[in-house]
Enzyme design. Structure first.
Site, PDB file in Angstrom:
ATOM      1  N   GLU A 146       0.278  -3.348   4.627  1.00  9.76           N
ATOM      2  CA  GLU A 146      -0.865  -2.430   4.763  1.00  9.76           C
ATOM      3  C   GLU A 146      -0.892  -1.725   6.114  1.00  9.76           C
ATOM      4  O   GLU A 146      -0.534  -2.311   7.122  1.00  9.76           O
ATOM      5  CB  GLU A 146      -2.169  -3.232   4.646  1.00  9.76           C
ATOM      6  CG  GLU A 146      -2.877  -3.118   3.337  1.00  9.76           C
ATOM      7  CD  GLU A 146      -3.462  -1.739   3.039  1.00  9.76           C
ATOM      8  OE1 GLU A 146      -3.530  -0.879   3.942  1.00  9.76           O
ATOM      9  OE2 GLU A 146      -3.843  -1.527   1.884  1.00  9.76           O
ATOM     10  N   ASP A 147      -1.373  -0.461   6.124  1.00 14.33           N
ATOM     11  CA  ASP A 147      -1.552   0.244   7.401  1.00 14.33           C
ATOM     12  C   ASP A 147      -3.027   0.384   7.764  1.00 14.33           C
ATOM     13  O   ASP A 147      -3.347   0.918   8.818  1.00 14.33           O
ATOM     14  CB  ASP A 147      -0.923   1.645   7.348  1.00 14.33           C
ATOM     15  CG  ASP A 147      -1.711   2.583   6.452  1.00 14.33           C
ATOM     16  OD1 ASP A 147      -2.126   2.146   5.359  1.00 14.33           O
ATOM     17  OD2 ASP A 147      -1.928   3.743   6.847  1.00 14.33           O
TER      18      ASP A 147
ATOM     19  N   LYS B 189      -8.718   6.457   6.570  1.00 14.88           N
ATOM     20  CA  LYS B 189      -7.499   5.795   6.081  1.00 14.88           C
ATOM     21  C   LYS B 189      -7.829   4.552   5.263  1.00 14.88           C
ATOM     22  O   LYS B 189      -8.583   3.691   5.721  1.00 14.88           O
ATOM     23  CB  LYS B 189      -6.573   5.440   7.250  1.00 14.88           C
ATOM     24  CG  LYS B 189      -5.913   6.679   7.823  1.00 14.88           C
ATOM     25  CD  LYS B 189      -4.858   6.342   8.863  1.00 14.88           C
ATOM     26  CE  LYS B 189      -4.253   7.638   9.396  1.00 14.88           C
ATOM     27  NZ  LYS B 189      -3.437   7.393  10.585  1.00 14.88           N
TER      28      LYS B 189
ATOM     29  N   SER C 139      -2.582   0.497  -4.420  1.00 16.11           N
ATOM     30  CA  SER C 139      -3.119   1.664  -3.707  1.00 16.11           C
ATOM     31  C   SER C 139      -4.496   2.057  -4.226  1.00 16.11           C
ATOM     32  O   SER C 139      -4.777   1.942  -5.418  1.00 16.11           O
ATOM     33  CB  SER C 139      -2.156   2.845  -3.897  1.00 16.11           C
ATOM     34  OG  SER C 139      -2.764   4.050  -3.486  1.00 16.11           O
ATOM     35  N   ALA C 140      -5.331   2.563  -3.308  1.00 13.88           N
ATOM     36  CA  ALA C 140      -6.658   3.046  -3.697  1.00 13.88           C
ATOM     37  C   ALA C 140      -6.582   4.426  -4.332  1.00 13.88           C
ATOM     38  O   ALA C 140      -7.539   4.898  -4.939  1.00 13.88           O
ATOM     39  CB  ALA C 140      -7.541   3.128  -2.451  1.00 13.88           C
TER      40      ALA C 140
ATOM     41  N   THR D 188       1.106  10.304   3.671  1.00 11.25           N
ATOM     42  CA  THR D 188       0.276  11.313   3.006  1.00 11.25           C
ATOM     43  C   THR D 188      -1.010  11.575   3.777  1.00 11.25           C
ATOM     44  O   THR D 188      -1.760  12.482   3.424  1.00 11.25           O
ATOM     45  CB  THR D 188      -0.092  10.848   1.581  1.00 11.25           C
ATOM     46  OG1 THR D 188      -0.319   9.450   1.644  1.00 11.25           O
ATOM     47  CG2 THR D 188       1.007  11.158   0.598  1.00 11.25           C
TER      48      THR D 188
ATOM     49  N   LYS E 165     -10.892  -1.368  -1.416  1.00  8.71           N
ATOM     50  CA  LYS E 165     -10.608  -2.254  -0.288  1.00  8.71           C
ATOM     51  C   LYS E 165     -11.759  -2.087   0.704  1.00  8.71           C
ATOM     52  O   LYS E 165     -12.252  -0.981   0.846  1.00  8.71           O
ATOM     53  CB  LYS E 165      -9.293  -1.825   0.392  1.00  8.71           C
ATOM     54  CG  LYS E 165      -8.077  -1.885  -0.524  1.00  8.71           C
ATOM     55  CD  LYS E 165      -6.880  -1.179   0.136  1.00  8.71           C
ATOM     56  CE  LYS E 165      -5.751  -1.005  -0.879  1.00  8.71           C
ATOM     57  NZ  LYS E 165      -4.613  -0.236  -0.361  1.00  8.71           N
TER      58      LYS E 165
ATOM     59  N   ASP F 226       0.886  -1.155   0.000  1.00 11.29           N
ATOM     60  CA  ASP F 226       0.000   0.000   0.000  1.00 11.29           C
ATOM     61  C   ASP F 226       0.936   1.220   0.000  1.00 11.29           C
ATOM     62  O   ASP F 226       2.066   1.137   0.483  1.00 11.29           O
ATOM     63  CB  ASP F 226      -0.862  -0.047   1.265  1.00 11.29           C
ATOM     64  CG  ASP F 226      -1.667   1.216   1.442  1.00 11.29           C
ATOM     65  OD1 ASP F 226      -2.335   1.624   0.478  1.00 11.29           O
ATOM     66  OD2 ASP F 226      -1.621   1.807   2.541  1.00 11.29           O
ATOM     67  N   LEU F 227       0.474   2.338  -0.553  1.00 14.11           N
ATOM     68  CA  LEU F 227       1.359   3.505  -0.637  1.00 14.11           C
ATOM     69  C   LEU F 227       1.172   4.455   0.553  1.00 14.11           C
ATOM     70  O   LEU F 227       2.106   4.678   1.337  1.00 14.11           O
ATOM     71  CB  LEU F 227       1.087   4.243  -1.961  1.00 14.11           C
ATOM     72  CG  LEU F 227       1.897   5.511  -2.226  1.00 14.11           C
ATOM     73  CD1 LEU F 227       3.383   5.216  -2.345  1.00 14.11           C
ATOM     74  CD2 LEU F 227       1.402   6.207  -3.496  1.00 14.11           C
ATOM     75  N   ASP F 228      -0.058   4.978   0.690  1.00 18.12           N
ATOM     76  CA  ASP F 228      -0.345   5.969   1.734  1.00 18.12           C
ATOM     77  C   ASP F 228      -0.285   5.326   3.116  1.00 18.12           C
ATOM     78  O   ASP F 228      -1.093   4.460   3.432  1.00 18.12           O
ATOM     79  CB  ASP F 228      -1.747   6.571   1.523  1.00 18.12           C
ATOM     80  CG  ASP F 228      -1.851   7.355   0.228  1.00 18.12           C
ATOM     81  OD1 ASP F 228      -0.953   8.162  -0.049  1.00 18.12           O
ATOM     82  OD2 ASP F 228      -2.834   7.159  -0.512  1.00 18.12           O
TER      83      ASP F 228
HETATM   84  C1  BG6 Z   1      -5.884   5.738   0.109  1.00 15.23           C
HETATM   85  C2  BG6 Z   1      -5.848   6.646   1.317  1.00 15.23           C
HETATM   86  O1  BG6 Z   1      -4.620   5.225  -0.150  1.00 15.23           O
HETATM   87  O2  BG6 Z   1      -6.334   6.468  -1.038  1.00 15.23           O
HETATM   88  C3  BG6 Z   1      -7.211   7.290   1.531  1.00 15.23           C
HETATM   89  O3  BG6 Z   1      -5.482   5.898   2.466  1.00 15.23           O
HETATM   90  C4  BG6 Z   1      -7.637   8.014   0.259  1.00 15.23           C
HETATM   91  O4  BG6 Z   1      -7.154   8.173   2.632  1.00 15.23           O
HETATM   92  C5  BG6 Z   1      -7.626   7.047  -0.920  1.00 15.23           C
HETATM   93  O5  BG6 Z   1      -8.945   8.571   0.414  1.00 15.23           O
HETATM   94  C6  BG6 Z   1      -7.994   7.711  -2.232  1.00 15.23           C
HETATM   95  O6  BG6 Z   1      -7.004   8.643  -2.577  1.00 15.23           O
HETATM   96  P1  BG6 Z   1      -7.131   9.740  -3.709  1.00 15.23           P
HETATM   97  O7  BG6 Z   1      -5.749  10.316  -3.796  1.00 15.23           O
HETATM   98  O8  BG6 Z   1      -7.536   9.045  -4.974  1.00 15.23           O
HETATM   99  O9  BG6 Z   1      -8.175  10.739  -3.267  1.00 15.23           O
HETATM  100 MG    MG Z   2      -2.768   3.137   3.595  1.00 15.89          MG
END
Ligand code: BG6
Ligand code: MG
Length: 215
Positions: free
Chosen positions: A169-170, A45, A114-115, A17, A145, A9-11
């Site tokens: 993952e966090d 998150k 990542s989402a 972030t 997810k 996972d990235l964030d």
């Molecule tokens: C996830 C974050 O990785 O991405 C969420 O943990 C975030 O907080 C989601 O809402 C979507 O991100 P983005 O950048 O497409 O708005």
């Molecule tokens: Mg995350």
């Protein structure tokens, strides 16, 4: 296990972030007339942009029309993109580069799962794109997810069976997604929150390939 690929996972795992997401959501809440706290932010998150907005609106007791939601989400994203455009490689979380290098040296493939639709921008800003063989982000997937789609797509693009992959993952939703996808999981954060993972570590600083292969 026969470890052949790691999906990150990235964030919150590679980069922090969450603070930028929080700053942008808090600004939106202020415009809508309520305070959004750092505790409220925990629920966002790992969750998609639209679901995050819905949680935020519920927190503030605000109802808006369906059309207005897209406008609000876009406004939040505009601020968020502004914040992340100033990111530098200094913001890579400790231990990430060491682990990625040792995985690659051992011939284990690496992926981002990542989402976020902003994952590409972030990876460019922190200059880490080259460390990943595969990148699956919010632009490539349809189901958020805890649905396993993002990780299954990662395994597929690496040409690996899910059983040879470990997910880092966090977020709780991310651990559930890994389990649903038939993958091993490493929770990065607190054991209270990520207790379902096969292993929970506070950060990526000390984890070894041996420990990963033992999962
Ligand atoms: C996830 C974050 O990785 O991405 C969420 O943990 C975030 O907080 C989601 O809402 C979507 O991100 P983005 O950048 O497409 O708005
Ligand atoms: Mg995350």
């Amino acid at each position: 296990m026969d470890l052949r690929g790691c999906i990150f996972d990235l964030d919150g795992v590679i980069v922090d972030t969450a603070k930028y997401h929080f700053m942008a959501w808090r600004r939106l809440a202020k415009e809508l007339g309520f305070e959004f706290t750092v505790e409220d932010n925990e629920a966002l998150k790992g969750v998609s942009r639209m679901t995050s907005l819905e949680i935020l609106l519920r927190t503030g007791g605000v109802t808006v029309r369906e059309k207005e939601k897209a406008v609000l989400a876009a406004r939040k994203n505009g601020w968020y993109v502004e914040f992340i455009s100033g990111m530098t490689p200094d913001e890579i979380l400790p231990g990430s580069i060491r682990l990625l290098k040792s995985l690659r040296k051992a011939g284990i493939l690496t992926a981002i799962g990542s989402a976020s639709r902003n994952a590409g921008t972030i990876l460019d800003r922190i200059e880490l794109r080259e460390m990943f063989d595969v990148i699956v982000d919010g632009n490539k997937i349809h189901k958020a997810k805890p649905d396993p789609e993002v990780f299954l797509r990662g395994a597929e693009e690496m040409n690996l069976p899910p059983s040879s992959c470990i997910v880092f993952e966090d977020a709780q939703a991310g651990i559930e997604a890994a389990i649903a996808g038939g993958m091993k999981s490493v929770g990065v954060g607190s054991p209270e929150l990520l207790g379902h993972a096969d292993l929970v570590i506070p950060d990526l600083k000390k984890i070894t390939l041996k420990e990963l292969r033992n999962l």
